[in-house]
Design a protein around this motif. Structure first.
Motif, PDB file in Angstrom:
ATOM      1  N   SER A  92       1.948 -53.738  15.536  1.00 29.97           N
ATOM      2  CA  SER A  92       1.399 -54.638  16.533  1.00 29.97           C
ATOM      3  C   SER A  92       1.069 -53.597  17.883  1.00 29.97           C
ATOM      4  CB  SER A  92       2.430 -55.435  16.858  1.00 29.97           C
ATOM      5  OG  SER A  92       2.787 -56.364  15.827  1.00 29.97           O
ATOM      6  N   ARG A  93       0.096 -54.107  18.683  1.00 26.22           N
ATOM      7  CA  ARG A  93      -0.388 -53.693  19.849  1.00 26.22           C
ATOM      8  C   ARG A  93      -0.340 -54.539  20.977  1.00 26.22           C
ATOM      9  NH1 ARG A  93       1.235 -49.166  18.451  1.00 26.22           N
ATOM     10  NH2 ARG A  93      -0.025 -47.721  17.447  1.00 26.22           N
ATOM     11  N   THR A  94      -0.210 -54.434  22.135  1.00 22.35           N
ATOM     12  CA  THR A  94      -0.396 -55.248  23.310  1.00 22.35           C
ATOM     13  C   THR A  94      -1.452 -54.561  24.236  1.00 22.35           C
ATOM     14  OG1 THR A  94       1.900 -55.741  23.634  1.00 22.35           O
ATOM     15  CG2 THR A  94       0.776 -56.357  25.197  1.00 22.35           C
ATOM     16  N   ILE A  95      -2.606 -55.399  24.408  1.00 23.55           N
ATOM     17  CA  ILE A  95      -3.616 -54.992  25.297  1.00 23.55           C
ATOM     18  C   ILE A  95      -3.566 -55.725  26.360  1.00 23.55           C
ATOM     19  CG2 ILE A  95      -6.084 -54.457  25.324  1.00 23.55           C
ATOM     20  CD1 ILE A  95      -6.079 -54.012  22.537  1.00 23.55           C
ATOM     21  N   ARG A  96      -3.611 -55.390  27.735  1.00 23.94           N
ATOM     22  CA  ARG A  96      -3.543 -56.088  28.805  1.00 23.94           C
ATOM     23  C   ARG A  96      -4.970 -56.071  29.425  1.00 23.94           C
ATOM     24  NH1 ARG A  96       1.371 -53.329  28.996  1.00 23.94           N
ATOM     25  NH2 ARG A  96       3.236 -54.840  28.897  1.00 23.94           N
ATOM     26  N   GLY A  97      -5.234 -57.140  30.263  1.00 27.42           N
ATOM     27  CA  GLY A  97      -6.307 -56.790  30.942  1.00 27.42           C
ATOM     28  C   GLY A  97      -7.894 -57.338  30.341  1.00 27.42           C
ATOM     29  N   ILE A  98      -7.599 -58.268  29.369  1.00 28.32           N
ATOM     30  CA  ILE A  98      -8.960 -58.477  28.724  1.00 28.32           C
ATOM     31  C   ILE A  98      -9.196 -59.953  29.335  1.00 28.32           C
ATOM     32  CG2 ILE A  98      -9.701 -59.532  26.281  1.00 28.32           C
ATOM     33  CD1 ILE A  98      -7.503 -57.698  24.976  1.00 28.32           C
ATOM     34  N   ASP A  99     -10.364 -59.909  29.663  1.00 27.23           N
ATOM     35  CA  ASP A  99     -11.157 -61.079  30.148  1.00 27.23           C
ATOM     36  C   ASP A  99     -10.994 -62.300  29.242  1.00 27.23           C
ATOM     37  OD1 ASP A  99     -13.063 -62.517  32.130  1.00 27.23           O
ATOM     38  OD2 ASP A  99     -14.032 -62.828  30.261  1.00 27.23           O
ATOM     39  N   ASP A 100     -10.392 -63.380  29.617  1.00 30.92           N
ATOM     40  CA  ASP A 100     -10.114 -64.588  29.134  1.00 30.92           C
ATOM     41  C   ASP A 100     -11.279 -65.130  28.159  1.00 30.92           C
ATOM     42  OD1 ASP A 100      -7.440 -64.416  29.480  1.00 30.92           O
ATOM     43  OD2 ASP A 100      -7.598 -65.958  31.226  1.00 30.92           O
ATOM     44  N   GLU A 101     -12.423 -65.297  28.887  1.00 27.36           N
ATOM     45  CA  GLU A 101     -13.663 -65.870  28.080  1.00 27.36           C
ATOM     46  C   GLU A 101     -14.120 -64.912  27.232  1.00 27.36           C
ATOM     47  OE1 GLU A 101     -16.514 -68.482  27.065  1.00 27.36           O
ATOM     48  OE2 GLU A 101     -14.901 -68.763  28.415  1.00 27.36           O
ATOM     49  N   THR A 102     -14.009 -63.558  27.512  1.00 26.64           N
ATOM     50  CA  THR A 102     -14.505 -62.621  26.396  1.00 26.64           C
ATOM     51  C   THR A 102     -13.573 -62.686  25.186  1.00 26.64           C
ATOM     52  OG1 THR A 102     -15.440 -61.008  28.151  1.00 26.64           O
ATOM     53  CG2 THR A 102     -15.103 -60.156  26.028  1.00 26.64           C
ATOM     54  N   PHE A 103     -12.352 -62.928  25.562  1.00 20.00           N
ATOM     55  CA  PHE A 103     -11.376 -62.890  24.119  1.00 20.00           C
ATOM     56  C   PHE A 103     -11.642 -64.178  23.529  1.00 20.00           C
ATOM     57  CE2 PHE A 103      -7.317 -64.038  22.151  1.00 20.00           C
ATOM     58  CZ  PHE A 103      -7.163 -62.914  21.418  1.00 20.00           C
ATOM     59  N   ARG A 104     -11.837 -65.411  23.900  1.00 13.43           N
ATOM     60  CA  ARG A 104     -11.937 -66.637  23.596  1.00 13.43           C
ATOM     61  C   ARG A 104     -13.234 -66.531  22.424  1.00 13.43           C
ATOM     62  NH1 ARG A 104      -9.802 -69.053  28.031  1.00 13.43           N
ATOM     63  NH2 ARG A 104     -11.751 -69.200  29.367  1.00 13.43           N
ATOM     64  N   GLU A 105     -14.222 -65.873  23.245  1.00 15.03           N
ATOM     65  CA  GLU A 105     -15.621 -65.856  22.217  1.00 15.03           C
ATOM     66  C   GLU A 105     -15.451 -64.629  21.142  1.00 15.03           C
ATOM     67  OE1 GLU A 105     -18.738 -64.917  24.823  1.00 15.03           O
ATOM     68  OE2 GLU A 105     -18.486 -66.459  26.119  1.00 15.03           O
ATOM     69  N   PHE A 106     -14.733 -63.711  21.549  1.00 13.03           N
ATOM     70  CA  PHE A 106     -14.447 -62.545  20.490  1.00 13.03           C
ATOM     71  C   PHE A 106     -13.524 -63.343  19.011  1.00 13.03           C
ATOM     72  CE2 PHE A 106     -12.050 -59.037  18.488  1.00 13.03           C
ATOM     73  CZ  PHE A 106     -13.002 -58.086  18.382  1.00 13.03           C
ATOM     74  N   LYS A 107     -12.680 -64.185  19.524  1.00 11.92           N
ATOM     75  CA  LYS A 107     -11.646 -64.603  18.513  1.00 11.92           C
ATOM     76  C   LYS A 107     -12.364 -65.496  17.663  1.00 11.92           C
ATOM     77  CE  LYS A 107      -7.353 -67.243  18.268  1.00 11.92           C
ATOM     78  NZ  LYS A 107      -6.304 -67.854  19.186  1.00 11.92           N
ATOM     79  N   ALA A 108     -13.212 -66.599  18.554  1.00 15.06           N
ATOM     80  CA  ALA A 108     -13.974 -67.531  17.877  1.00 15.06           C
ATOM     81  C   ALA A 108     -14.936 -66.886  16.898  1.00 15.06           C
ATOM     82  CB  ALA A 108     -14.636 -68.308  18.731  1.00 15.06           C
TER      83      ALA A 108
END
Length: 76
Positions: A2-18
């Motif tokens: 497991s890794r923790t990545i901080r500072g990821i833009d919320d909208e970018t992450f939502r689109e990436f996850k989707a």
């Protein structure tokens, strides 16, 4: 692992996850691929559209067209 990545833009992450979910992939797999691609980028990947034009000086405005005519014959 497991890794923790901080500072990821919320909208970018939502689109990436989707997108990862739509393709049936885990986020870890998608992030690993994205990081690998980023690490393997080379200067050859630069588009000609990204490059600045070169000024060859006065009288060379039609140089490219003249070379094309010589190589391929006049098209106009």
């Amino acid at each position: 692992m497991s890794r923790t990545i901080r500072g990821i833009d919320d909208e970018t992450f939502r689109e990436f996850k989707a997108k990862a979910q739509k393709e049936g992939r885990t986020i870890g797999d998608a992030v690993t691929e994205a990081m690998s691609q980023w690490l393997n980028e080379t200067k050859e990947d630069v588009s000609l559209d990204d490059m600045d034009a070169w000024d060859w000086g006065e009288g060379t405005e039609k140089l490219s067209e003249e070379h094309e005519d010589e190589l391929y014959g006049e098209t106009a």
